[in-house]
Design a protein around this motif. Structure first.
Motif, PDB file in Angstrom:
ATOM      1  N   CYS A  30      24.431  21.122  64.738  1.00 57.95           N
ATOM      2  CA  CYS A  30      25.670  21.391  65.455  1.00 57.95           C
ATOM      3  C   CYS A  30      25.441  22.578  66.387  1.00 57.95           C
ATOM      4  N   LYS A  31      25.500  22.323  67.700  1.00 57.69           N
ATOM      5  CA  LYS A  31      25.279  23.394  68.662  1.00 57.69           C
ATOM      6  C   LYS A  31      26.467  24.351  68.733  1.00 57.69           C
ATOM      7  N   VAL A  32      27.654  23.908  68.333  1.00 59.83           N
ATOM      8  CA  VAL A  32      28.832  24.768  68.385  1.00 59.83           C
ATOM      9  C   VAL A  32      28.769  25.834  67.307  1.00 59.83           C
ATOM     10  N   HIS A  33      28.435  25.428  66.088  1.00 58.17           N
ATOM     11  CA  HIS A  33      28.438  26.368  64.966  1.00 58.17           C
ATOM     12  C   HIS A  33      27.048  26.792  64.533  1.00 58.17           C
ATOM     13  N   GLY A  34      25.996  26.157  65.066  1.00 57.21           N
ATOM     14  CA  GLY A  34      24.634  26.602  64.805  1.00 57.21           C
ATOM     15  C   GLY A  34      24.122  26.309  63.419  1.00 57.21           C
ATOM     16  N   VAL A  35      24.540  25.177  62.803  1.00 57.90           N
ATOM     17  CA  VAL A  35      24.066  24.801  61.474  1.00 57.90           C
ATOM     18  C   VAL A  35      23.689  23.322  61.484  1.00 57.90           C
ATOM     19  N   HIS A  36      22.908  22.923  60.479  1.00 54.28           N
ATOM     20  CA  HIS A  36      22.526  21.528  60.320  1.00 54.28           C
ATOM     21  C   HIS A  36      23.593  20.810  59.484  1.00 54.28           C
ATOM     22  N   ASN A  37      23.836  19.556  59.842  1.00 57.96           N
ATOM     23  CA  ASN A  37      24.829  18.750  59.111  1.00 57.96           C
ATOM     24  C   ASN A  37      26.108  19.551  58.884  1.00 57.96           C
ATOM     25  N   CYS A  38      26.778  19.897  59.979  1.00 56.52           N
ATOM     26  CA  CYS A  38      27.914  20.818  59.959  1.00 56.52           C
ATOM     27  C   CYS A  38      29.115  20.205  59.227  1.00 56.52           C
ATOM     28  N   VAL A  39      29.541  20.874  58.163  1.00 58.53           N
ATOM     29  CA  VAL A  39      30.678  20.361  57.386  1.00 58.53           C
ATOM     30  C   VAL A  39      32.005  20.677  58.063  1.00 58.53           C
ATOM     31  N   LEU A  40      32.009  21.590  59.045  1.00 60.83           N
ATOM     32  CA  LEU A  40      33.243  21.820  59.798  1.00 60.83           C
ATOM     33  C   LEU A  40      33.529  20.650  60.732  1.00 60.83           C
ATOM     34  N   ASP A  41      32.462  20.048  61.280  1.00 56.72           N
ATOM     35  CA  ASP A  41      32.633  18.890  62.154  1.00 56.72           C
ATOM     36  C   ASP A  41      32.759  17.594  61.357  1.00 56.72           C
TER      37      ASP A  41
ATOM     38  N   ALA B 173      30.136  29.276  59.014  1.00 55.81           N
ATOM     39  CA  ALA B 173      30.006  27.818  59.075  1.00 55.81           C
ATOM     40  C   ALA B 173      28.895  27.406  58.124  1.00 55.81           C
ATOM     41  N   GLY B 174      29.030  26.190  57.550  1.00 57.03           N
ATOM     42  CA  GLY B 174      27.983  25.656  56.680  1.00 57.03           C
ATOM     43  C   GLY B 174      28.436  25.327  55.285  1.00 57.03           C
ATOM     44  N   LEU B 175      29.553  25.901  54.822  1.00 59.49           N
ATOM     45  CA  LEU B 175      30.070  25.640  53.486  1.00 59.49           C
ATOM     46  C   LEU B 175      31.579  25.462  53.548  1.00 59.49           C
ATOM     47  N   LEU B 176      32.124  24.780  52.547  1.00 61.98           N
ATOM     48  CA  LEU B 176      33.571  24.600  52.416  1.00 61.98           C
ATOM     49  C   LEU B 176      34.020  25.047  51.042  1.00 61.98           C
ATOM     50  N   PRO B 177      35.234  25.527  50.916  1.00 64.77           N
ATOM     51  CA  PRO B 177      35.742  25.927  49.594  1.00 64.77           C
ATOM     52  C   PRO B 177      35.670  24.763  48.602  1.00 64.77           C
ATOM     53  N   GLY B 178      35.289  25.075  47.364  1.00 64.32           N
ATOM     54  CA  GLY B 178      35.166  24.060  46.333  1.00 64.32           C
ATOM     55  C   GLY B 178      33.745  23.626  46.078  1.00 64.32           C
ATOM     56  N   GLU B 179      32.847  23.786  47.061  1.00 65.66           N
ATOM     57  CA  GLU B 179      31.440  23.472  46.822  1.00 65.66           C
ATOM     58  C   GLU B 179      30.863  24.500  45.849  1.00 65.66           C
ATOM     59  N   VAL B 180      29.795  24.101  45.162  1.00 65.07           N
ATOM     60  CA  VAL B 180      29.175  24.957  44.154  1.00 65.07           C
ATOM     61  C   VAL B 180      27.769  25.302  44.629  1.00 65.07           C
ATOM     62  N   VAL B 181      27.456  26.599  44.670  1.00 61.38           N
ATOM     63  CA  VAL B 181      26.164  27.060  45.175  1.00 61.38           C
ATOM     64  C   VAL B 181      25.433  27.842  44.098  1.00 61.38           C
ATOM     65  N   ALA B 182      24.106  27.837  44.198  1.00 59.02           N
ATOM     66  CA  ALA B 182      23.273  28.603  43.270  1.00 59.02           C
ATOM     67  C   ALA B 182      23.325  30.080  43.638  1.00 59.02           C
ATOM     68  N   THR B 183      23.577  30.922  42.643  1.00 48.94           N
ATOM     69  CA  THR B 183      23.616  32.368  42.865  1.00 48.94           C
ATOM     70  C   THR B 183      22.486  33.090  42.154  1.00 48.94           C
ATOM     71  N   ALA B 184      21.859  32.456  41.167  1.00 55.17           N
ATOM     72  CA  ALA B 184      20.692  33.011  40.489  1.00 55.17           C
ATOM     73  C   ALA B 184      19.667  31.884  40.375  1.00 55.17           C
ATOM     74  N   GLY B 185      18.400  32.256  40.365  1.00 54.10           N
ATOM     75  CA  GLY B 185      17.363  31.244  40.362  1.00 54.10           C
ATOM     76  C   GLY B 185      17.071  30.696  41.740  1.00 54.10           C
ATOM     77  N   GLY B 186      17.580  31.354  42.764  1.00 54.87           N
ATOM     78  CA  GLY B 186      17.335  30.885  44.117  1.00 54.87           C
ATOM     79  C   GLY B 186      15.867  30.891  44.487  1.00 54.87           C
ATOM     80  N   ASP B 187      15.104  31.839  43.932  1.00 57.75           N
ATOM     81  CA  ASP B 187      13.678  31.879  44.233  1.00 57.75           C
ATOM     82  C   ASP B 187      12.975  30.629  43.714  1.00 57.75           C
ATOM     83  N   VAL B 188      13.417  30.120  42.546  1.00 53.64           N
ATOM     84  CA  VAL B 188      12.840  28.891  42.010  1.00 53.64           C
ATOM     85  C   VAL B 188      13.139  27.729  42.945  1.00 53.64           C
TER      86      VAL B 188
END
Length: 555
Positions: A119-130, A522-537
């Motif tokens: 997305c050239k507008v928001h600068g992310v891949h597979n833009c969830v805002l669009d 841009a790139g995430l929406l409320p309700g999605e679940v993201v990794a906060t620990a173990g990111g290096d793995v």
């Protein structure tokens, strides 16, 4: 000749002196049979020693060569236990899951990953805002993206440059799989949901409180003289026009006397003129006498005006017109009261006394006047300041000074206090400090309780943007892989029985960070679940799966 078989016989010697030497050369001893070594045995020993010398290095070199060959043939991977004992399912060595369950190597196990777009507008891949259908929100196939979310992203991207993602990167959209929920937990992966929270973006700078110069007055006497009374104390609140001090001034007394004399002369000239005027009209006296009387009256009036102006120049208010209408005794008394001086202060003549009034309402913030001190006109006696509002000067870095617009909100927190005061920018300097490379930005803040003190220090913030409903995640949920800012989003159907367990790498545009959280523009929406620990793995597995030719499991 001696028989080697006969028993030895002790030889008989004739005693001789110790220095006697036998005649002839000494006998040569015969070689011992045990020390005799054949010539052929000597060659075999040397060969054995040579073999024992070069055999260990040769064996070591052969072992290293064999290890190099095995590593080259097997991509430097040790055989697994399952492969060694030929037991259990075969594993995908590249992705760390059973081959039969590897979603990256076995097409058709689950739905295909969406095509990677940028997305050239928001600068992310597979833009969830669009396209909100790309979001991994549990229980929602089509999450809502509001107009406020689009406007918020537009404001944040337009405000200042943000870290960009590489549009050509192929890492976003990649799935990182685990063998099971327990395997992810054992790898140290922890998750948190994406949620909304208020964020504020600002420019912070050191700041100093100063009195508002437009609300501050340095009080000085109207004329040279001696301080006869000081009627206020430091810190006292005063009203506009209130008498602060009394000065004994010889000049004021002299000018008052001149005014009184000029008023008397004018009254006399008027009486004389009024007496002559009827006589001239009856031709009793020449008309020239009336002209002379008019001239004398005008001269006396000019003297009154000159004396009144002289007193006015000292700050005393003189109404000459009103004084002319008063009887002589009342006029003299009124002149003596000019300047607010009392009849007698400290033994001084009341005619010489002049009051020093407060030019504005405020607080006595500085007091230098001392009774009996000789002072001149312009000598500072005290300072009065209206502290109900103060200036706060911020030292803003030159590269951030462009955000300092007139009227922009400023928040100030004094050192050692948690209280925050709010005001707005009223002035921006056109100069850059040559030493600190900062620009002075001045804000005006209300100070009704007087808690903000002159020349105290603190931290000021130029408020650039406030978003009450921003999208945010913990700092630990975002990482930079050299090309993109990534978050690992858990599959929306993670807990569905029989479904492979995986995270999806998602590129995002980070915004402001504060209090342990980072805004996601841009790139995430409320309700999605993201990794906060173990990111290096997760990142290590992501990079491993994208090195070289990729999967080596044979599919």
């Amino acid at each position: 000749m001696i028989d080697v078989a006969a028993p030895p016989v002790a030889p008989t010697e004739t005693p001789r002196h110790r220095n006697d030497r036998p005649a002839g050369p000494p006998p040569t001893p015969e070689p011992s049979p045990a020390k005799a070594t054949p010539r052929d045995g000597s060659r075999a020993g040397r060969a054995a020693k040579a073999f024992l010398g070069w055999a260990p290095p040769a064996l070591t070199f052969a072992a290293l060569a064999g290890l190099a060959w095995y590593g080259h043939e097997h991509d430097w991977n040790l055989p697994t236990v399952a492969a060694a004992v030929d037991a259990g399912p075969e594993w995908c060595e590249q992705h760390g899951v059973p081959e039969a369950e590897c979603v990256l190597c076995t097409p058709g196990l689950i739905e295909d990953a969406p095509d990677l777009t940028f997305c050239k507008v928001h600068g992310v891949h597979n833009c969830v805002l669009d396209d909100p259908t790309l979001a991994e929100v549990p229980g929602l196939d089509d999450p809502e993206v509001t107009e406020a979310d689009l406007n918020r992203a537009a404001r944040a991207l337009a405000l200042r440059p943000r870290r960009e993602n590489l549009s050509q990167s192929r890492l976003p959209g990649t799935r990182v799989q685990f063998a099971s929920v327990e395997a992810a937990r054992e790898a140290g992966v922890e998750v948190e949901p994406v949620f909304r929270r208020p964020v504020m973006e600002s420019v912070a700078a050191p700041a100093e409180v100063r009195y508002d110069a437009t609300r501050t007055a340095h009080v000085s006497p109207p004329a040279d003289g001696v301080v006869r009374a000081v009627l206020v104390k430091p810190g006292e609140q005063v009203a506009a026009g209130q008498t602060l001090a009394v000065i004994d001034s010889e000049k004021v007394g002299r000018l008052k006397a001149e005014l009184s004399s000029a008023l008397s002369a004018e009254r006399l000239a008027r009486v004389e003129r009024d007496r002559i005027a009827p006589l001239v009209s009856r031709d009793v006296i020449a008309g020239r006498r009336l002209a002379e009387a008019d001239a004398a009256l005008a001269a006396a009036g000019a003297d009154v005006d000159r004396a009144a102006r002289a007193l006015g120049n000292l700050g005393l208010t003189v109404d000459a017109k009103a004084l002319r209408t008063l009887p002589a005794d009342e006029a003299d008394a009124a002149v003596r009261r000019l300047g607010g001086g009392s009849d007698s202060v400290g033994g001084a003549d009341g005619d010489n006394l002049v009051a020093v009034p407060a030019p504005l309402a405020g607080r006595i913030v500085d007091l230098d006047a001392v009774v009996g001190e000789v002072v001149g006109r312009g000598t500072p006696l005290m300072t009065v300041s209206d502290t109900s509002a103060v200036w706060v000067d911020l030292r803003v870095p030159a590269e951030e000074a462009g955000f300092a617009d007139l009227g922009r909100t400023v928040r100030y927190r004094p050192d050692g206090s948690d209280e925050v005061r709010e005001g707005e920018v009223v002035w921006v300097s056109s100069d850059v400090d040559p030493t600190t490379r900062t620009v002075r930005v001045r804000a005006e803040l209300p100070n009704p309780d007087g808690a903000l003190r002159n020349e105290s220090f603190g931290t000021g913030e130029l408020i650039l943007r406030e978003e009450p409903e921003a999208i945010a995640v913990p700092h630990e949920a975002l990482m930079w892989d050299g090309e993109n800012t990534l978050a690992f989003v858990r599959d929306a159907r993670w807990f569905e029985e029989g479904r492979p367990k995986f995270f999806v790498a998602r590129s995002v545009r980070p915004g402001v960070s504060a209090d342990g959280y980072t805004e996601v523009i841009a790139g995430l929406l409320p309700g999605e679940v993201v990794a906060t620990a173990g990111g290096d793995v997760l990142r290590a597995q992501l990079l491993k799966g994208n090195l070289g030719a990729g999967c080596t499991c044979g599919h």
